[in-house]
Scaffold this active site. Structure first.
Site, PDB file in Angstrom:
ATOM      1  N   GLY A 109       0.810  -1.238  -0.032  1.00 16.27           N
ATOM      2  CA  GLY A 109       0.099  -0.020   0.032  1.00 16.27           C
ATOM      3  C   GLY A 109       0.841   1.248   0.038  1.00 16.27           C
ATOM      4  N   CYS A 110       0.348   2.285  -0.320  1.00 19.41           N
ATOM      5  CA  CYS A 110       0.904   3.667  -0.202  1.00 19.41           C
ATOM      6  C   CYS A 110       1.517   4.066   0.901  1.00 19.41           C
ATOM      7  CB  CYS A 110       0.178   4.884  -0.757  1.00 19.41           C
ATOM      8  SG  CYS A 110      -1.543   4.893  -0.312  1.00 19.41           S
ATOM      9  N   TYR A 111       0.614   4.212   2.098  1.00 18.18           N
ATOM     10  CA  TYR A 111       1.111   4.558   3.301  1.00 18.18           C
ATOM     11  C   TYR A 111       2.313   3.460   3.998  1.00 18.18           C
ATOM     12  CZ  TYR A 111      -2.531   7.940   4.035  1.00 18.18           C
ATOM     13  OH  TYR A 111      -3.577   8.701   4.119  1.00 18.18           O
ATOM     14  N   ALA A 145       5.501   4.407   2.142  1.00 24.67           N
ATOM     15  CA  ALA A 145       6.211   5.446   2.890  1.00 24.67           C
ATOM     16  C   ALA A 145       6.709   5.311   4.237  1.00 24.67           C
ATOM     17  CB  ALA A 145       5.290   6.557   2.786  1.00 24.67           C
TER      18      ALA A 145
END
EC number: 1.2.1.38
Length: 334
Positions: free
Chosen positions: A153-155, A158
């Site tokens: 996922g994106c979160y 990061a």
């Protein structure tokens, strides 16, 4: 040339993937698919995403016969909803395709996880066990052998890129969980119209407090518990994660620097910043993750920035394709 199909091609991530496949010297676009009941079927993808006009003008086809589509492809990119990916992946895999799933359907191997956080019971435990987590900088060896890659996922991307060097080097106090506050642009909610992601309605606001599905994903692959609070920002794309940690006793700034440099000196999609903090503007529309940090006493703040549609989704999927098939890792990305 590897024949490559994109399932769920009408969305923001699907459009980014279509452009990458077009640019890739070793991939050919064999199909752009949407669901049978999609209002976009039959339309050219460039009609929905004007930046593709004259570049990728293929029509979006309804996915009617999954087995037939599988027989026509070597590589499948699933840019679909979680349960849709869950239901489709096995058919493509059983037909010998290499599948890169951008949904959450195969990311976490924990009993009860999918019923609690995704609202469905996982029916493909064997494939879930075989799935490789596609955090490209940290799992390349396994990705290179995988038939099913679960793109993070994106979160989680990061957050983990910022924390993994510290956890691996045991630089953090194990009695204090890292605290992650991350803000995403509205494209993270997808292309479908919604009042909550309407520009005139969006106000900087936390959501999913203590119960967002990315928290257990981060913790599972990081190997330690975290406190994670996502926020929705009134901008289009990008994620900025600010992470507060407590250092283990005696850890020096030099050790922190060395941990990041050891992890990322040879990874071209991660850029370490000196004497400055990341900002979304610098990573928007790029495949990069920028990381910066600052120490004060026994505390360390790490900041990471990515484009949620690229490093947080499609460009990381393409990194995984490049790793899997032995191409330079940023092929078609810069």
């Amino acid at each position: 040339m590897l024949k490559t199909a994109i399932i769920g091609a009408s969305g923001y991530t699907g459009a980014e993937l279509a452009l990458m496949v077009f640019k890739h010297p070793h991939l050919s676009l064999s199909g752009l698919y949407v669901s049978e009941n999609s209002l976009d079927k039959g339309k050219a993808i460039s009609e929905l995403h004007g930046s593709l006009k004259g570049i990728v003008d293929e029509a979006l086809q309804p996915l009617v016969n999954v087995n037939q589509a599988a027989k026509e492809c070597d590589v499948i990119l699933l840019a679909t909803a979680h349960e849709v990916s869950h239901n489709l992946a096995a058919t493509f895999l059983e037909n010998g395709c290499v599948v890169f799933d951008l949904s959450g359907a195969f990311r976490v191997k924990k009993e009860g996880f999918y019923s609690e956080f995704y609202g469905f019971e996982h029916q493909y435990e064997a494939w879930l066990d075989k799935a490789v987590y596609g955090l490209a900088e940290w799992n390349a060896e396994a990705i290179a052998k995988a038939q099913l890659v679960a793109v993070p996922g994106c979160y989680p991307t990061a957050s983990q890129l910022a924390l993994k060097p510290l956890v691996k080097s045991e630089l953090l106090d194990k009695n204090q969980w890292p605290v992650i506050n991350a803000t995403s642009g509205v494209t993270g909610a997808g292309r479908k119209a919604s009042l909550t992601s309407s520009f005139c309605e969006v106000s900087l606001q936390p959501y999913g407090v203590f119960n967002h599905r990315h928290q257990p994903e981060i913790a599972a692959h990081l190997g330690c518990d975290v406190i994670f609070t996502p926020h929705l920002g009134n901008f289009k794309r990008g994620i900025l994660a600010t992470i507060t940690t407590k250092l283990a006793k005696g850890v020096t700034e030099k050790e922190i620097q060395e941990a990041f440099e050891t992890a990322y000196t040879q990874t071209p999609a991660v850029r370490l910043l000196e004497n400055e903090m990341p900002k979304i503007q610098s990573v928007e529309k790029t495949p990069f993750c920028d990381i910066g940090w600052k120490v004060q006493g026994e505390h360390l703040i790490v900041v990471s920035a990515i484009d949620n549609l690229l490093k947080g989704a499609s460009s990381q999927a393409m990194q995984c394709i490049n790793i899997r098939f032995g191409f330079p890792v940023l092929t078609a990305l810069i």
